[in-house]
Design a protein around this motif. Structure first.
Motif, PDB file in Angstrom:
ATOM      1  N   VAL A 143       0.948  -1.369   0.056  1.00 49.66           N
ATOM      2  CA  VAL A 143       0.075  -0.042  -0.003  1.00 49.66           C
ATOM      3  C   VAL A 143       0.843   1.144   0.043  1.00 49.66           C
ATOM      4  CG1 VAL A 143      -1.602   1.359   0.956  1.00 49.66           C
ATOM      5  CG2 VAL A 143      -1.818  -0.976   1.235  1.00 49.66           C
ATOM      6  N   VAL A 144       1.888   1.277   0.848  1.00 50.87           N
ATOM      7  CA  VAL A 144       2.850   2.574   1.165  1.00 50.87           C
ATOM      8  C   VAL A 144       3.517   2.958  -0.476  1.00 50.87           C
ATOM      9  CG1 VAL A 144       4.930   3.455   2.019  1.00 50.87           C
ATOM     10  CG2 VAL A 144       3.341   2.191   3.384  1.00 50.87           C
ATOM     11  N   ILE A 145       4.096   1.834  -1.061  1.00 52.44           N
ATOM     12  CA  ILE A 145       4.588   1.995  -2.245  1.00 52.44           C
ATOM     13  C   ILE A 145       3.599   2.387  -3.384  1.00 52.44           C
ATOM     14  CG2 ILE A 145       6.119   0.827  -4.060  1.00 52.44           C
ATOM     15  CD1 ILE A 145       7.059  -0.866  -1.786  1.00 52.44           C
ATOM     16  N   PRO A 182       5.302   0.054 -12.467  1.00 48.83           N
ATOM     17  CA  PRO A 182       6.591  -0.104 -11.926  1.00 48.83           C
ATOM     18  C   PRO A 182       6.393  -0.202 -10.474  1.00 48.83           C
ATOM     19  CG  PRO A 182       6.456   1.551 -13.418  1.00 48.83           C
ATOM     20  CD  PRO A 182       5.106   1.227 -13.234  1.00 48.83           C
ATOM     21  N   ALA A 183       5.487   0.499  -9.741  1.00 51.99           N
ATOM     22  CA  ALA A 183       5.384   0.317  -8.129  1.00 51.99           C
ATOM     23  C   ALA A 183       4.866  -0.952  -7.883  1.00 51.99           C
ATOM     24  CB  ALA A 183       4.162   1.554  -7.724  1.00 51.99           C
ATOM     25  N   ILE A 184       4.078  -1.571  -8.646  1.00 54.39           N
ATOM     26  CA  ILE A 184       3.504  -2.934  -8.299  1.00 54.39           C
ATOM     27  C   ILE A 184       4.567  -3.878  -8.302  1.00 54.39           C
ATOM     28  CG2 ILE A 184       1.879  -4.840  -9.281  1.00 54.39           C
ATOM     29  CD1 ILE A 184      -0.044  -2.733  -9.976  1.00 54.39           C
ATOM     30  N   LEU A 185       5.315  -3.835  -9.389  1.00 55.84           N
ATOM     31  CA  LEU A 185       6.585  -4.806  -9.668  1.00 55.84           C
ATOM     32  C   LEU A 185       7.536  -4.744  -8.608  1.00 55.84           C
ATOM     33  CD1 LEU A 185       6.405  -5.070 -13.539  1.00 55.84           C
ATOM     34  CD2 LEU A 185       5.893  -6.861 -11.881  1.00 55.84           C
ATOM     35  N   SER A 186       7.894  -3.215  -8.172  1.00 55.24           N
ATOM     36  CA  SER A 186       8.977  -3.088  -7.283  1.00 55.24           C
ATOM     37  C   SER A 186       8.324  -3.695  -5.792  1.00 55.24           C
ATOM     38  CB  SER A 186       9.550  -1.985  -7.183  1.00 55.24           C
ATOM     39  OG  SER A 186       8.272  -0.953  -7.071  1.00 55.24           O
ATOM     40  N   SER A 187       7.047  -3.256  -5.499  1.00 59.60           N
ATOM     41  CA  SER A 187       6.494  -3.836  -4.348  1.00 59.60           C
ATOM     42  C   SER A 187       6.613  -5.428  -4.386  1.00 59.60           C
ATOM     43  CB  SER A 187       5.391  -3.381  -3.972  1.00 59.60           C
ATOM     44  OG  SER A 187       4.414  -3.377  -5.060  1.00 59.60           O
ATOM     45  N   ALA A 188       6.342  -6.177  -5.522  1.00 62.71           N
ATOM     46  CA  ALA A 188       6.501  -7.476  -5.467  1.00 62.71           C
ATOM     47  C   ALA A 188       7.753  -8.105  -5.017  1.00 62.71           C
ATOM     48  CB  ALA A 188       5.954  -8.117  -7.100  1.00 62.71           C
ATOM     49  N   LEU A 189       8.885  -7.261  -5.461  1.00 60.17           N
ATOM     50  CA  LEU A 189      10.410  -7.582  -5.102  1.00 60.17           C
ATOM     51  C   LEU A 189      10.491  -7.525  -3.600  1.00 60.17           C
ATOM     52  CD1 LEU A 189      12.471  -5.924  -7.907  1.00 60.17           C
ATOM     53  CD2 LEU A 189      11.846  -8.242  -7.875  1.00 60.17           C
ATOM     54  N   LEU A 190       9.896  -6.428  -3.236  1.00 60.69           N
ATOM     55  CA  LEU A 190       9.976  -6.288  -1.516  1.00 60.69           C
ATOM     56  C   LEU A 190       9.325  -7.425  -0.850  1.00 60.69           C
ATOM     57  CD1 LEU A 190      10.551  -4.327   0.924  1.00 60.69           C
ATOM     58  CD2 LEU A 190       8.103  -3.102   0.455  1.00 60.69           C
ATOM     59  N   CYS A 191       8.218  -7.814  -1.346  1.00 60.17           N
ATOM     60  CA  CYS A 191       7.346  -8.528  -0.635  1.00 60.17           C
ATOM     61  C   CYS A 191       7.828  -9.817  -0.679  1.00 60.17           C
ATOM     62  CB  CYS A 191       5.631  -8.804  -1.238  1.00 60.17           C
ATOM     63  SG  CYS A 191       4.684  -7.543  -0.841  1.00 60.17           S
ATOM     64  N   PHE A 192       8.449 -10.282  -1.781  1.00 63.20           N
ATOM     65  CA  PHE A 192       9.236 -11.520  -2.069  1.00 63.20           C
ATOM     66  C   PHE A 192      10.277 -11.581  -1.021  1.00 63.20           C
ATOM     67  CE2 PHE A 192      12.009 -14.670  -3.571  1.00 63.20           C
ATOM     68  CZ  PHE A 192      11.202 -15.391  -4.105  1.00 63.20           C
TER      69      PHE A 192
ATOM     70  N   GLU B 279       6.255  15.238   0.538  1.00 63.88           N
ATOM     71  CA  GLU B 279       7.319  14.493   1.361  1.00 63.88           C
ATOM     72  C   GLU B 279       6.774  13.358   2.210  1.00 63.88           C
ATOM     73  OE1 GLU B 279       9.687  17.811  -0.182  1.00 63.88           O
ATOM     74  OE2 GLU B 279       7.647  17.566   0.855  1.00 63.88           O
ATOM     75  N   HIS B 280       5.684  13.761   2.776  1.00 63.99           N
ATOM     76  CA  HIS B 280       5.304  12.765   3.943  1.00 63.99           C
ATOM     77  C   HIS B 280       4.615  11.676   3.155  1.00 63.99           C
ATOM     78  CE1 HIS B 280       0.985  14.465   4.561  1.00 63.99           C
ATOM     79  NE2 HIS B 280       0.864  13.064   4.836  1.00 63.99           N
ATOM     80  N   GLU B 281       4.238  11.790   1.994  1.00 65.75           N
ATOM     81  CA  GLU B 281       3.462  10.783   1.185  1.00 65.75           C
ATOM     82  C   GLU B 281       4.578   9.313   1.168  1.00 65.75           C
ATOM     83  OE1 GLU B 281       2.599  11.705  -2.614  1.00 65.75           O
ATOM     84  OE2 GLU B 281       0.960  13.035  -1.895  1.00 65.75           O
ATOM     85  N   ALA B 282       5.875   9.543   1.228  1.00 64.97           N
ATOM     86  CA  ALA B 282       6.545   8.583   1.224  1.00 64.97           C
ATOM     87  C   ALA B 282       6.457   7.488   2.323  1.00 64.97           C
ATOM     88  CB  ALA B 282       8.111   9.010   0.962  1.00 64.97           C
ATOM     89  N   PHE B 283       5.904   8.082   3.447  1.00 60.02           N
ATOM     90  CA  PHE B 283       5.833   7.308   4.744  1.00 60.02           C
ATOM     91  C   PHE B 283       4.158   7.195   4.900  1.00 60.02           C
ATOM     92  CE2 PHE B 283      10.075   8.019   5.344  1.00 60.02           C
ATOM     93  CZ  PHE B 283      10.054   9.383   4.816  1.00 60.02           C
ATOM     94  N   LEU B 284       3.451   7.374   3.621  1.00 61.95           N
ATOM     95  CA  LEU B 284       2.140   7.230   3.879  1.00 61.95           C
ATOM     96  C   LEU B 284       1.594   8.461   4.549  1.00 61.95           C
ATOM     97  CD1 LEU B 284      -0.303   5.018   2.970  1.00 61.95           C
ATOM     98  CD2 LEU B 284      -0.499   4.466   5.323  1.00 61.95           C
TER      99      LEU B 284
END
Lengths: 256, 284, 385
Positions: A143-145, A182-192, B279-284
Motif C-alpha cells: 500500500v505504501v509503495i 513499476p510500483a506494483i512490480l517493485s513492491s512484488a520484489l519487496l514482498c518476496f 514529502e510525507h507521502e513516502a511514509f504514507l
C-alpha cells in the motif's frame, strides 16, 4: 566536493557493506566445522549443501510461499491503495491507522497474536497459516509503495477515460494497473524479500509438514553458523546476483 | 459499474485487515488488560496491573538504555549516510540505478548470517586484526567484539540503507538552481549547506531517522551476537515477557505501549509536515 | 527481531524507482506486459499457483505420516531417512531452538498437530503437570529395555511415563591451557577470582547461570525459594565484572578461535572444540553440576498416535541412538547404543564421565511460577549491571 573524494567515499561505504558478504563467501570454502578462522580450502560444503535434499525442500517451500503470499498481497494491496487514493469511504482513517499498526508492531507480538487467532479459528498450522500471516504483513508495504505512485497520477486521465466510455473495471485494468506497473512490480520484489527472510512471525505460525528456509537457517544459526550455512547463503546470494545482472543486461540490450 | 469495483476492493481489504490485522491486534490489547495466569494464556479478569508493572524502574532503565543506543546509531547512520545520499543523488541517472542496486544487494541475504559474518571479521584473531597487525598499524590486536562499539558497527551496518534511501529520495528531487541562487547572492558554501540544503532535506532526514531509530531498539539479535548479550534492548524485554517469564498479559502490555510510543512519534512528524504533502507521502 | 524493517529499504528504492520509472529490474517485465489482456493471464497464473498449493497441502494431510518437532540438530536426517525406508511412514520434521517457543506454540494451539515433541527435562515436568503431554504406554515399546536405567526414573519425571530420554549433557568449566597454564581450577567458586576480570564466557541462559549462583551457595540448582534466588543473584552480581560475553549459540567456534579462554560451557560443545583446539580442558566443578536431558514426549491427543509409537520405538533402537551420537556428539541415554560407538567417544571423560563424577550431577527440573518470575526479573537486572 572533489570528484576523487566522492569516488573514494562511495567506495568506502560499499566496502563496509560488502566486506561481510565477501567474508561469508570466503568462509563457505573454509575447511573446518566450528572455527570461524581460515583453516584451509575445501569445496566439501558445497557438495554437502547440494546433496541436502531437506534443505532444498525448504528452499522450494519458501520460494513457493513467497510467490503465493506476495501475489495475494499485491492484489489486495493494490486495490487498497487505489481505493485509498480515489474513493471516500467510512473507516478510511481507521484503515490507514491499521496499516501502520501492522508495520509498527514488533514481530513477536504479531506472530503470537496470529497464532492465538488461528487457534481460536481452529485453522491447522501449515501452508495456509503461513500464507495468511505473510500476506498480512506484506500488505502495508504494498500500500505504501503503490499509494505514493498512485497519488502522482493526474486524476484528469481517469475522467478522460470515463468520458470516452470506459467502465470502472476497464479503467482499472487498462489505465490504472499499467500506470502503476513499476510500483506494483517493485513492491512484488519487496514482498518476496520480506516473505523470504521473515523468521519471528513464521516461527509461531508454521506447522509440521511445511518447513521453510528462514526458520531452518535460524535454527541452524542458533547453534553456531557452520560453513554449511555460509555456503547456502553464498549460493542464494549468487543466484540473486545472477538474476540482477541478467535483468540489467537484458534492459541494456533492449535499449540498444 | 462503479460501485461494484469500489465495494469489492474496499470490502476485500477491510475484511482481510479486519480479520488478520484488527482482530489480532485487539486480541493483544484485550490480553494486556487481563490477569496473568501461567496455566492459561490469561485469566478473564480486568486489571491495569500489567501497565502499572511497567512503571518499574528496571523497565525504565531498559527503555532509557535502548533510547541511548538508538540515538547513537541514528547519529552514526546520519553522518555516514547523508554524504552518500548526496553524492548518489548527483550521479548520472544510469550510474544511480546501478549504485542503488549495489546498495541493496547485500540485504537480500539472511540478516542473521550476515551478523555472524561480521562477528568473524571483528574477532580477536579475525580478518580486521590480522590485516591491521600485518600492516604494522597496530601492535596489539584490537578487542572490538563483545563491546558496545561492535554493537554500534553491527547496527549501523544493518540500518544504513534506511537512512540513505529517504534522504536520497528527498535530495534527488532537490532543485540545484536553489544552490546556485544562494551562491549568486553571495552565500558561502557552509551557509548554503546550513541554510538551504539541510532545511530542505529535513523531511528525508526525519524519515530516515524514524526508520533507523525504531528498529535499532528492537533488533536485539545484533546486540546479543556482537555485544555479547550483556545488555538488554526493548526487543529482549518483550521476548522475555512472552517466552521466558511466560507472562503474556505483560508482554502484550509492553508491546501495546511500545506501539503507542512509536505511533505518537510518527504522528507528531506527520502533523508537522502535513503541509508538505509530497514529502510525507513516502511514509504514507 | 524487526527483520521486516531490514527489508523496508527495498521498498524505499522501489518508491524511488516508481518515480523514475526506469529501474533495471522491472523494465523487462513492463515491456512484456503492456496492457490488459495479457495481464489477466498473469492473475490467472497466480490463482492457479495458489490453488495448486492448496491441493498439495491437502494431499499431504491425508497420507501416512508422523509429525515430529525436535531441537535443532538433535535428530539426524539419516535417522529420519532410515525410518521412512523401514516403515513407509513419512516423517514431517520441524525444528525449534528454545523450549520457550515450543511451549508457547503448544499452549496457544487448542489441538496439537504434532505427534512427537522433544522438550527439555524441566519442560517435561511442566507440560505433564499442565496436561499438555500424555502418558506413554511403555509396554508397547519393545526397545524400551535399551534405555540406561539411570534415566528411567529421573527427578523430572519420577514415573518415567511421560518421556523417553534421548540426548543429555552436562555443564562445566572449560579452560584454555595456553592462556592459563597453571591455574588450579576445581570449583565454580574459582571463577570469582579477580584474575579473570572481563575474561569469562557464560551461557546465555538464565537457568544455567543461576545454577552456578545457587551451587556456589550450596543450594540445590532446582531451588524454588525466592529468597535463595535473590542470594544467588547478589552472588552473581559480584561475578559480573568477570563476564566478557553471554552466549550459548557459538560456543564451539569461540573456544576454537580462542576468543574466550575460560568460562562455563556444555560438555559436548567443549568436546567439539577440542577436536580442533587441543589446548582446551573441561572440568567438573566439585560443588556439583547440572545435567540437562532432552526427551521425546507425546502431546495430548496426537493426530497419529500409532505412528508416534512406531517412531519412538525406532528411536530407542541401539543403532539409531548411536548414529545420533556420532553425528552431533551429544551423549545418549541409550545404554545399548554404547556398543556401537567408537572407542574415543565412549572413553571420553567429557561426554561420558565416570560414576564417581556423575554422583555430583543434578537433573534439571521444573521450578514453580513464582520462582520463574523472580528468575526472569533477576536475569534482566543482572544484564543491566
Amino acid at each position: 566536493m572533489k570528484r576523487s573524494f566522492k569516488f573514494i567515499y562511495m567506495l568506502l561505504i560499499y566496502c563496509f557493506l560488502y566486506i561481510p558478504i565477501a567474508a561469508l563467501i570466503g568462509y563457505s570454502f573454509n575447511n573446518t566445522e566450528y572455527s570461524m578462522l581460515w583453516q584451509g580450502f575445501t569445496t566439501n560444503w558445497y557438495r554437502d549443501v547440494l546433496h541436502d535434499s531437506n534443505l532444498w525442500v525448504a528452499v522450494w517451500h519458501s520460494f513457493y510461499l513467497a510467490i503465493a503470499a506476495s501475489s495475494t498481497a499485491l492484489l489486495i494491496g493494490t486495490l487498497a491503495a487505489v481505493s485509498l487514493c480515489r474513493y471516500e469511504f467510512r473507516g478510511k482513517s481507521l484503515l490507514r491507522g491499521l496499516l501502520f499498526v501492522i508495520i509498527l508492531t514488533p514481530d513477536i507480538v504479531l506472530g503470537i497474536a496470529l497464532l492465538i487467532l488461528f487457534s481460536l479459528g481452529s485453522l491447522a498450522l501449515g501452508f495456509w497459516s503461513l500464507y495468511f500471516a505473510h500476506v498480512t504483513f506484506c500488505i502495508p508495504f504494498v500500500v505504501v509503495i503503490v499509494l505514493t505512485r498512485a497519488k502522482g497520477i493526474d486524476p484528469n486521465i481517469f475522467a478522460a477515460a470515463s468520458d470516452l466510455g470506459a467502465n470502472e473495471i476497464q479503467l482499472f485494468w487498462r489505465i490504472i494497473v499499467p500506470m502503476l506497473l513499476p510500483a506494483i512490480l517493485s513492491s512484488a520484489l519487496l514482498c518476496f524479500a520480506l516473505s523470504f527472510d521473515d523468521i519471528v512471525i513464521s516461527y509461531f505460525v508454521s506447522g509440521p509438514g511445511f518447513e521453510i528456509l528462514p526458520i531452518k537457517i535460524f535454527s541452524m544459526a542458533r547453534l553456531g553458523v557452520s560453513p554449511k550455512l555460509n555456503t547456502l547463503c553464498s549460493l542464494l546470494f549468487f543466484m540473486t546476483f545472477i538474476i540482477v545482472c541478467f535483468s540489467h543486461w537484458f534492459t541494456q540490450r533492449r535499449k540498444a | 459499474m462503479k460501485p461494484k469495483l469500489h465495494y469489492f476492493s474496499v470490502g476485500l481489504i477491510a475484511t482481510w485487515l479486519g480479520v488478520f490485522g484488527l482482530l489480532s491486534f485487539l486480541l493483544m490489547v484485550v490480553i494486556s488488560f487481563l490477569q496473568q495466569d501461567p496455566d492459561h494464556i490469561a485469566l478473564p479478569y480486568f486489571t491495569f496491573q500489567n501497565y502499572i508493572d511497567l512503571l518499574d524502574p528496571m523497565f525504565l532503565k531498559i527503555f532509557i538504555k535502548s533510547f541511548y543506543v538508538a540515538i547513537i546509531v541514528t547519529g552514526g547512520c546520519l553522518i555516514l549516510g547523508y554524504p552518500f545520499a548526496y553524492i548518489l543523488s548527483r550521479l548520472p541517472e544510469k550510474l544511480q540505478n546501478i549504485s542503488l542496486l549495489l546498495l541493496l544487494l547485500p540485504f537480500w541475504t539472511s540478516s542473521v548470517v550476515r551478523s555472524y559474518a561480521m562477528m568473524s571479521l571483528l574477532k580477536t584473531k579475525g580478518l580486521l586484526n590480522t590485516l591491521l597487525l600485518s600492516m604494522g598499524i597496530i601492535h596489539q590486536p584490537l578487542q572490538i567484539l563483545f563491546t558496545p562499539t561492535a554493537v554500534g558497527i553491527g547496527l549501523i551496518y544493518n540500518l544504513l540503507p534506511f537512512m540513505i534511501l529517504p534522504i536520497y529520495v528527498n535530495l534527488e528531487r532537490f532543485d540545484i538552481a536553489l544552490i546556485e541562487a544562494a551562491r549568486d547572492l553571495g552565500a558561502k558554501w557552509t551557509t548554503v549547506f546550513r541554510k538551504v540544503i539541510i532545511p530542505l532535506s529535513m523531511p528525508g532526514i526525519v524519515g530516515g531517522a524514524t526508520l533507523v531509530f525504531l528498529p535499532s531498539m528492537t533488533l536485539f539479535f545484533i546486540s546479543d551476537l556482537l555485544g555479547g548479550a550483556k545488555s538488554l534492548l526493548l526487543g529482549n524485554l518483550i521476548e522475555n515477557q512472552f517466552l521466558m517469564a511466560n507472562n503474556w498479559p505483560r508482554g502484550a502490555a509492553t508491546s501495546v505501549l511500545l506501539t503507542l510510543i512509536m505511533g505518537a512519534g510518527l504522528l507528531m512528524y506527520w502533523k508537522r509536515t502535513k503541509n508538505k504533502e509530497a514529502e510525507h507521502e513516502a511514509f504514507l | 527481531m524487526k527483520y521486516t524493517f531490514r527489508a523496508l529499504n527495498v521498498g524505499f528504492v522501489s518508491c524511488v524507482c516508481s518515480q523514475k520509472s526506469c529501474i533495471n529490474l522491472y523494465t523487462p517485465f513492463a515491456r512484456k506486459f503492456p496492457a490488459s489482456p495479457k495481464f489477466k493471464s498473469l492473475w490467472v497464473y497466480w490463482l492457479g499457483l495458489i490453488l495448486l498449493s492448496s491441493f498439495s497441502t491437502l494431499a499431504m494431510a491425508e497420507s501416512n505420516v508422523v509429525n515430529v518437532y525436535v531441537w535443532s540438530q538433535e535428530l539426524s536426517p539419516k535417522i529420519v531417512e532410515n525410518f521412512q525406508k523401514e516403515t513407509g511412514i513419512k516423517v514431517n520434521y520441524s525444528t525449534f531452538d528454545s523450549n520457550e517457543v515450543l511451549y508457547a506454540k503448544m499452549k496457544a494451539s487448542q489441538q496439537s498437530q504434532y505427534d512427537v515433541i522433544e522438550p527439555s527435562s524441566y519442560y517435561i515436568t511442566r507440560m505433564a503437570r499442565e496436561g499438555m503431554i500424555e502418558k506413554i504406554d511403555l509396554k508397547a515399546l519393545s526397545n524400551y529395555h535399551n534405555l540406561n536405567p539411570a534415566f528411567q526414573h529421573p527427578e523430572y519425571d519420577p514415573g518415567g511415563e511421560y518421556s523417553i530420554p534421548w540426548v543429555w549433557g552436562l555443564t562445566g568449566i572449560f579452560v584454555n591451557r595456553r592462556y592459563y597454564p597453571d591455574d588450579k581450577i576445581t570449583a565454580w567458586r574459582d571463577l570469582w577470582s579477580a584474575r579473570y576480570h572481563g575474561a569469562l564466557l557464560l551461557l546465555d541462559d538464565p537457568r544455567e547461570v543461576f545454577n552456578i549462583g545457587l551451587l556456589t551457595l550450596k543450594y540445590n540448582p532446582n531451588d524454588q525459594n525466592v529468597s535463595h534466588l535473590k542470594e544467588a543473584y547478589e552472588n552473581l552480581v559480584s561475578l559480573s565484572p568477570n563476564v566478557r560475553v553471554y552466549n550459548s549459540s557459538s560456543v564451539p567456534s569461540m573456544l576454537t578461535d580462542e576468543d574466550v579462554a575460560m568460562g562455563i560451557a556444555w560438555g559436548s560443545d567443549v568436546y567439539k572444540a577440542q577436536v580442533e583446539n587441543p589446548n582446551i580442558e573441561f572440568i567438573y566443578p566439585k560443588e556439583g553440576f547440572v545435567i540437562w536431558v532432552d526427551a521425546f514426549a507425546i502431546p495430548k491427543n496426537p493426530p497419529h498416535r500409532e505412528n508416534a509409537y512406531k517412531f519412538l520405538n525406532y528411536i530407542l533402537k541401539a543403532q539409531t541412538a548411536a548414529l545420533q551420537v556420532t553425528e552431533s556428539y551429544y551423549p545418549t541415554a541409550n545404554k545399548a547404543a554404547m556398543a556401537y560407538l567408537p572407542k574415543e567417544i565412549v572413553d571420553s571423560e567429557i561426554l561420558f564421565p565416570g560414576p564417581e563424577t556423575m554422583k555430583r550431577g543434578h537433573f534439571q527440573s521444573d521450578i514453580n511460577d513464582d520462582a520463574i518470575e523472580a528468575l526472569s526479573r533477576y536475569w534482566q537486572l543482572l544484564k543491566l549491571q
